[in-house]
Design a protein around this motif. Structure first.
Motif, PDB file in Angstrom:
ATOM      1  N   LEU A 197      16.068   7.603 -65.086  1.00  0.00           N
ATOM      2  CA  LEU A 197      16.520   8.987 -65.312  1.00  0.00           C
ATOM      3  C   LEU A 197      15.367   9.988 -65.160  1.00  0.00           C
ATOM      4  N   PHE A 198      14.129   9.455 -65.262  1.00  0.00           N
ATOM      5  CA  PHE A 198      12.956  10.337 -65.245  1.00  0.00           C
ATOM      6  C   PHE A 198      12.209  10.227 -63.927  1.00  0.00           C
ATOM      7  N   GLY A 199      11.446  11.273 -63.598  1.00  0.00           N
ATOM      8  CA  GLY A 199      10.640  11.264 -62.380  1.00  0.00           C
ATOM      9  C   GLY A 199       9.487  10.266 -62.468  1.00  0.00           C
ATOM     10  N   THR A 200       8.803  10.048 -61.328  1.00  0.00           N
ATOM     11  CA  THR A 200       7.710   9.065 -61.280  1.00  0.00           C
ATOM     12  C   THR A 200       6.552   9.494 -62.183  1.00  0.00           C
ATOM     13  N   PRO A 238       4.225  15.612 -66.965  1.00  0.00           N
ATOM     14  CA  PRO A 238       4.857  16.893 -67.314  1.00  0.00           C
ATOM     15  C   PRO A 238       5.962  16.716 -68.357  1.00  0.00           C
ATOM     16  N   GLN A 239       6.692  15.603 -68.255  1.00  0.00           N
ATOM     17  CA  GLN A 239       7.788  15.342 -69.197  1.00  0.00           C
ATOM     18  C   GLN A 239       7.249  15.104 -70.616  1.00  0.00           C
ATOM     19  N   ILE A 240       6.134  14.379 -70.696  1.00  0.00           N
ATOM     20  CA  ILE A 240       5.515  14.129 -72.003  1.00  0.00           C
ATOM     21  C   ILE A 240       5.198  15.466 -72.667  1.00  0.00           C
ATOM     22  N   HIS A 280      23.285  20.704 -73.150  1.00  0.00           N
ATOM     23  CA  HIS A 280      24.000  20.878 -71.876  1.00  0.00           C
ATOM     24  C   HIS A 280      23.145  20.443 -70.696  1.00  0.00           C
ATOM     25  N   ARG A 281      21.839  20.709 -70.773  1.00  0.00           N
ATOM     26  CA  ARG A 281      20.956  20.247 -69.687  1.00  0.00           C
ATOM     27  C   ARG A 281      20.916  18.721 -69.687  1.00  0.00           C
ATOM     28  N   HIS A 282      20.891  18.119 -70.882  1.00  0.00           N
ATOM     29  CA  HIS A 282      20.842  16.650 -70.968  1.00  0.00           C
ATOM     30  C   HIS A 282      22.127  16.004 -70.450  1.00  0.00           C
ATOM     31  N   PHE A 283      23.231  16.694 -70.643  1.00  0.00           N
ATOM     32  CA  PHE A 283      24.489  16.189 -70.082  1.00  0.00           C
ATOM     33  C   PHE A 283      24.355  16.114 -68.558  1.00  0.00           C
ATOM     34  N   GLN A 284      23.734  17.145 -68.009  1.00  0.00           N
ATOM     35  CA  GLN A 284      23.560  17.165 -66.541  1.00  0.00           C
ATOM     36  C   GLN A 284      22.563  16.108 -66.051  1.00  0.00           C
ATOM     37  N   TYR A 285      21.613  15.734 -66.890  1.00  0.00           N
ATOM     38  CA  TYR A 285      20.669  14.667 -66.498  1.00  0.00           C
ATOM     39  C   TYR A 285      21.345  13.299 -66.517  1.00  0.00           C
ATOM     40  N   GLY A 286      22.541  13.226 -67.102  1.00  0.00           N
ATOM     41  CA  GLY A 286      23.257  11.945 -67.165  1.00  0.00           C
ATOM     42  C   GLY A 286      23.017  11.189 -68.466  1.00  0.00           C
ATOM     43  N   VAL A 287      22.505  11.892 -69.483  1.00  0.00           N
ATOM     44  CA  VAL A 287      22.234  11.246 -70.774  1.00  0.00           C
ATOM     45  C   VAL A 287      23.551  11.017 -71.523  1.00  0.00           C
ATOM     46  N   LEU A 288      23.711   9.806 -72.062  1.00  0.00           N
ATOM     47  CA  LEU A 288      24.934   9.454 -72.784  1.00  0.00           C
ATOM     48  C   LEU A 288      24.710   9.547 -74.295  1.00  0.00           C
ATOM     49  N   THR A 336      18.868   5.388 -79.079  1.00  0.00           N
ATOM     50  CA  THR A 336      17.696   4.695 -78.520  1.00  0.00           C
ATOM     51  C   THR A 336      16.461   5.601 -78.605  1.00  0.00           C
ATOM     52  N   VAL A 337      16.649   6.869 -78.242  1.00  0.00           N
ATOM     53  CA  VAL A 337      15.540   7.826 -78.302  1.00  0.00           C
ATOM     54  C   VAL A 337      15.086   8.024 -79.761  1.00  0.00           C
ATOM     55  N   GLY A 338      16.046   8.126 -80.669  1.00  0.00           N
ATOM     56  CA  GLY A 338      15.711   8.301 -82.097  1.00  0.00           C
ATOM     57  C   GLY A 338      14.894   7.129 -82.619  1.00  0.00           C
TER      58      GLY A 338
HETATM   59  C1  HEM Z   1      15.972  15.427 -79.806  1.00  0.00           C
HETATM   60  C2  HEM Z   1      16.161  14.900 -78.654  1.00  0.00           C
HETATM   61  C3  HEM Z   1      15.531  15.333 -77.368  1.00  0.00           C
HETATM   62  C4  HEM Z   1      14.624  16.317 -77.092  1.00  0.00           C
HETATM   63  C5  HEM Z   1      13.955  17.275 -78.071  1.00  0.00           C
HETATM   64  C6  HEM Z   1      14.398  16.300 -75.659  1.00  0.00           C
HETATM   65  C7  HEM Z   1      13.569  17.168 -74.976  1.00  0.00           C
HETATM   66  C8  HEM Z   1      13.518  17.283 -73.606  1.00  0.00           C
HETATM   67  C9  HEM Z   1      12.870  18.358 -72.870  1.00  0.00           C
HETATM   68  C10 HEM Z   1      12.132  19.541 -73.513  1.00  0.00           C
HETATM   69  C11 HEM Z   1      13.059  18.134 -71.551  1.00  0.00           C
HETATM   70  C12 HEM Z   1      12.538  19.036 -70.388  1.00  0.00           C
HETATM   71  C13 HEM Z   1      13.665  19.631 -69.585  1.00  0.00           C
HETATM   72  C14 HEM Z   1      14.601  20.531 -70.378  1.00  0.00           C
HETATM   73  O1  HEM Z   1      14.160  21.278 -71.272  1.00  0.00           O
HETATM   74  O2  HEM Z   1      15.807  20.452 -70.113  1.00  0.00           O
HETATM   75  C15 HEM Z   1      13.815  16.913 -71.445  1.00  0.00           C
HETATM   76  C16 HEM Z   1      14.212  16.342 -70.254  1.00  0.00           C
HETATM   77  C17 HEM Z   1      14.839  15.146 -70.153  1.00  0.00           C
HETATM   78  N1  HEM Z   1      15.241  14.349 -71.196  1.00  0.00           N
HETATM   79 FE1  HEM Z   1      15.172  14.788 -73.149  1.00  0.00          FE
HETATM   80  N2  HEM Z   1      15.140  15.297 -75.112  1.00  0.00           N
HETATM   81  C18 HEM Z   1      15.837  14.689 -76.121  1.00  0.00           C
HETATM   82  C19 HEM Z   1      16.711  13.640 -75.990  1.00  0.00           C
HETATM   83  C20 HEM Z   1      16.848  12.898 -74.852  1.00  0.00           C
HETATM   84  C21 HEM Z   1      17.629  11.697 -74.744  1.00  0.00           C
HETATM   85  C22 HEM Z   1      18.451  11.062 -75.868  1.00  0.00           C
HETATM   86  C23 HEM Z   1      17.486  11.248 -73.483  1.00  0.00           C
HETATM   87  C24 HEM Z   1      18.079   9.988 -72.938  1.00  0.00           C
HETATM   88  C25 HEM Z   1      17.379   9.112 -72.281  1.00  0.00           C
HETATM   89  C26 HEM Z   1      16.669  12.212 -72.763  1.00  0.00           C
HETATM   90  C27 HEM Z   1      16.375  12.186 -71.411  1.00  0.00           C
HETATM   91  C28 HEM Z   1      15.838  13.232 -70.704  1.00  0.00           C
HETATM   92  C29 HEM Z   1      15.812  13.308 -69.231  1.00  0.00           C
HETATM   93  C30 HEM Z   1      16.381  12.276 -68.270  1.00  0.00           C
HETATM   94  C31 HEM Z   1      15.189  14.500 -68.880  1.00  0.00           C
HETATM   95  C32 HEM Z   1      14.924  15.045 -67.466  1.00  0.00           C
HETATM   96  C33 HEM Z   1      13.691  14.391 -66.931  1.00  0.00           C
HETATM   97  C34 HEM Z   1      13.330  14.826 -65.520  1.00  0.00           C
HETATM   98  O3  HEM Z   1      13.799  15.875 -65.070  1.00  0.00           O
HETATM   99  O4  HEM Z   1      12.522  14.100 -64.915  1.00  0.00           O
HETATM  100  N3  HEM Z   1      16.282  13.182 -73.633  1.00  0.00           N
HETATM  101  N4  HEM Z   1      14.075  16.419 -72.687  1.00  0.00           N
END
Ligand code: HEM
Length: 137
Positions: free
Chosen positions: A41-44, A48-50, A79-87, A93-95
């Motif tokens: 689901l994440f880029g290589t 930046p994501q960290i 809503h953004r996470h829904f678009q990333y495909g997060v279930l 798992t993240v918690g």
């Molecule tokens: C409290 C929970 C979470 C927080 C605070 C959080 C925070 C973030 C932030 C700040 C971003 C950057 C992009 C954006 O703002 O939309 C992001 C992206 C993302 N997060 Fe989360 N997240 C959470 C939960 C999760 C969960 C449960 C997943 C499931 C695996 C997830 C997967 C992702 C993915 C796939 C991206 C996009 C990565 C990319 O574009 O390469 N996140 N998240």
């Protein structure tokens, strides 16, 4: 979350902040160890994501009171996470990965009371996020 829990969260996060990058790195390492299928689901380049994840956690910790400002931000995040495909199940798992990471990093400061406060915060965040997606997930 009561005042005491908020103070425990803020206090422990202050200890994490000087090691933000390492903690974020450990969090994603733990997450992908627990569920390797989430890696795609994440880029290589994860750096930046960290940073984004840790900055968002900092924003959340800084804005626990009043909670309404956070609400708008968290709904948009959901809503953004829904678009990333997060279930919905991925939030558990993240918690778990987040709690393990905090425990590892905070060591003796990870007291039962601090753990309850963080679990409570994570539950509050995810309930709000998932409720706002109720009809979609
Ligand atoms: C409290 C929970 C979470 C927080 C605070 C959080 C925070 C973030 C932030 C700040 C971003 C950057 C992009 C954006 O703002 O939309 C992001 C992206 C993302 N997060 Fe989360 N997240 C959470 C939960 C999760 C969960 C449960 C997943 C499931 C695996 C997830 C997967 C992702 C993915 C796939 C991206 C996009 C990565 C990319 O574009 O390469 N996140 N998240």
């Amino acid at each position: 979350m009561d005042e005491r829990q908020i103070s425990l969260i803020k206090h422990s996060w202050n200890h994490i902040l000087p090691q933000k990058e390492e903690t974020g790195g450990l969090f994603y390492q733990t997450l992908f160890w627990d569920d390797p299928s989430l890696r795609f689901l994440f880029g290589t380049n994860l750096s930046p994501q960290i940073r984004k994840f840790m900055d968002m956690m900092t924003f959340i910790v800084d804005n626990l009171q009043p909670f309404d400002r956070l609400e708008k931000e968290l709904k948009a995040l959901a809503h953004r996470h829904f678009q990333y495909g997060v279930l919905a199940v991925d939030y558990d798992t993240v918690g778990d990965a987040l709690m393990k990471t905090l425990a590892e990093r905070l060591q003796e400061q990870w007291t039962p009371e601090t753990e309850i406060a963080w679990r409570n915060l994570y539950r509050t965040i995810t309930q709000l996020m998932l409720n706002s997606l109720k009809s979609r997930l």
